[in-house]
Design an enzyme around this catalytic site. Structure first.
Site, PDB file in Angstrom:
ATOM      1  N   GLY A  33       0.960  -1.328   0.040  1.00 22.09           N
ATOM      2  CA  GLY A  33       0.010   0.342  -0.018  1.00 22.09           C
ATOM      3  C   GLY A  33       0.769   1.305   0.054  1.00 22.09           C
ATOM      4  CG  HIS A  36       5.442   5.325  -4.628  1.00 24.96           C
ATOM      5  ND1 HIS A  36       5.934   4.549  -5.589  1.00 24.96           N
ATOM      6  CD2 HIS A  36       5.793   4.744  -3.420  1.00 24.96           C
ATOM      7  CE1 HIS A  36       6.630   3.728  -5.017  1.00 24.96           C
ATOM      8  NE2 HIS A  36       6.866   3.791  -3.820  1.00 24.96           N
ATOM      9  CG  HIS A  39       3.472   0.910  -5.300  1.00 24.08           C
ATOM     10  ND1 HIS A  39       3.575   1.891  -4.504  1.00 24.08           N
ATOM     11  CD2 HIS A  39       4.243   0.015  -4.808  1.00 24.08           C
ATOM     12  CE1 HIS A  39       4.398   1.704  -3.486  1.00 24.08           C
ATOM     13  NE2 HIS A  39       4.652   0.300  -3.644  1.00 24.08           N
TER      14      HIS A  39
END
Ligand code: PAF
Length: 283
Positions: A33, A36, A39
């Site tokens: 998670g 940014h 990812h």
């Protein structure tokens, strides 16, 4: 439209079983998670190749050797789902902890060799935690392909070796590090940097690139590493844990760039530990 969030393995399996029976190629992007651009570039790469893409979000307690780091890890599920919306991912798997580590869970996956250097000694237990959770995520998602950033290059090689050694039929794909205009590698940890810490952190990439260029010009590594250590300290880094030149395939230490290599640095800026690596072309 945001992708459906699945929290139970049974719900994920219902989807992946259907997709597999249709002959669709499944890609997975494992994350913790706090997404940014790095990812999101993995989600885009997965979507460009695969028929179905699953992004997993699980803050894996087994890979944190520092309890404070685990407690401070940003948890931003709602924002993460919104950020993923334009990428057309098919599911976001946010497993309940018990779906990953059910009561009595007693298995650890350990990759030897590749984990003996760099992050391994500095973060005892880290790679066992990563290899264990990634093995579970590969098996739970039944993915054909998995996308990892080169920012965590050692992790990328460890995960690839783990899948190969255990005959898990998930191909591990490495994707280039995404950087800020300053060259700072995007990382969830950057959110925890103060403005001063951010300024210091932003100086690292240029120092690394200068060193890489001189290696490619044929200079030996050891004196250059001493110089780069001094440059990092002068730039404001409080501690430089390691600067390493390693073979890009095996992570064997190299005295100079006599083959395709990577330059690795771990250093602290503003109380935050930052790692980065860049490719070094052979001299
Ligand atoms: O790189 C990460 O975010 C994590 O190490 C990973 C691969 C999602 C495993 O928890």
């Amino acid at each position: 439209m945001t992708a459906p969030i699945l929290r139970r393995l049974a719900d994920l399996r219902a989807l992946t079983t259907k997709w597999r029976s249709n002959g669709e190629v499944i890609g997975v992007v494992p994350t913790m998670g706090a997404l940014h651009q790095g990812h999101l570039s993995l989600a885009a790469a997965a979507k460009a190749y695969c028929d179905r893409v699953i992004v997993t979000i699980f803050v894996n307690p087994k890979q944190f050797n520092n309890p404070e780091d685990l407690a401070n890890y940003p948890r931003t599920e709602h924002d993460d789902a919104e950020k993923l919306a334009p990428y057309g991912v098919d599911a976001i798997y946010v497993p309940e902890p018990g779906e990953i580590y059910p009561d009595g869970f007693s298995t650890t996956v350990m990759v030897t060799g590749l984990t003996d250097t760099m992050e391994g000694p500095f973060r005892p237990g880290h790679f066992e935690g990563v290899a264990t959770v990634v093995a579970k995520l590969f098996l739970q998602t039944q993915a054909d392909r998995a996308y990892f950033g080169e920012k965590d290059y050692q992790q990328l090689l460890v995960v690839r070796r783990m899948a190969r050694d255990l005959d898990i039929p998930t191909e591990v794909i490495g994707c280039p590090t995404v950087r800020e205009p300053s060259g700072l590698a995007m990382s969830s940890r950057n959110q925890r940097l103060s403005p001063t810490g951010l300024e210091i952190a932003a100086r690292k990439h240029a120092i690394m690139q200068r060193l890489a260029d001189r290696l490619t010009a044929g200079e030996p590594f050891a004196p250059l590493a001493d110089g780069a250590r001094a440059d990092l300290t002068e730039a404001g880094f409080s501690e430089v844990e390691y600067i390493e030149l390693r073979c890009a395939d095996t992570l064997q230490a190299l005295p100079g760039a006599d083959r395709p290599a990577r330059l690795f640095v771990a250093a602290w800026a503003g109380g935050i530990r930052l790692i980065d690596n860049i490719p070094v072309e052979p001299a």
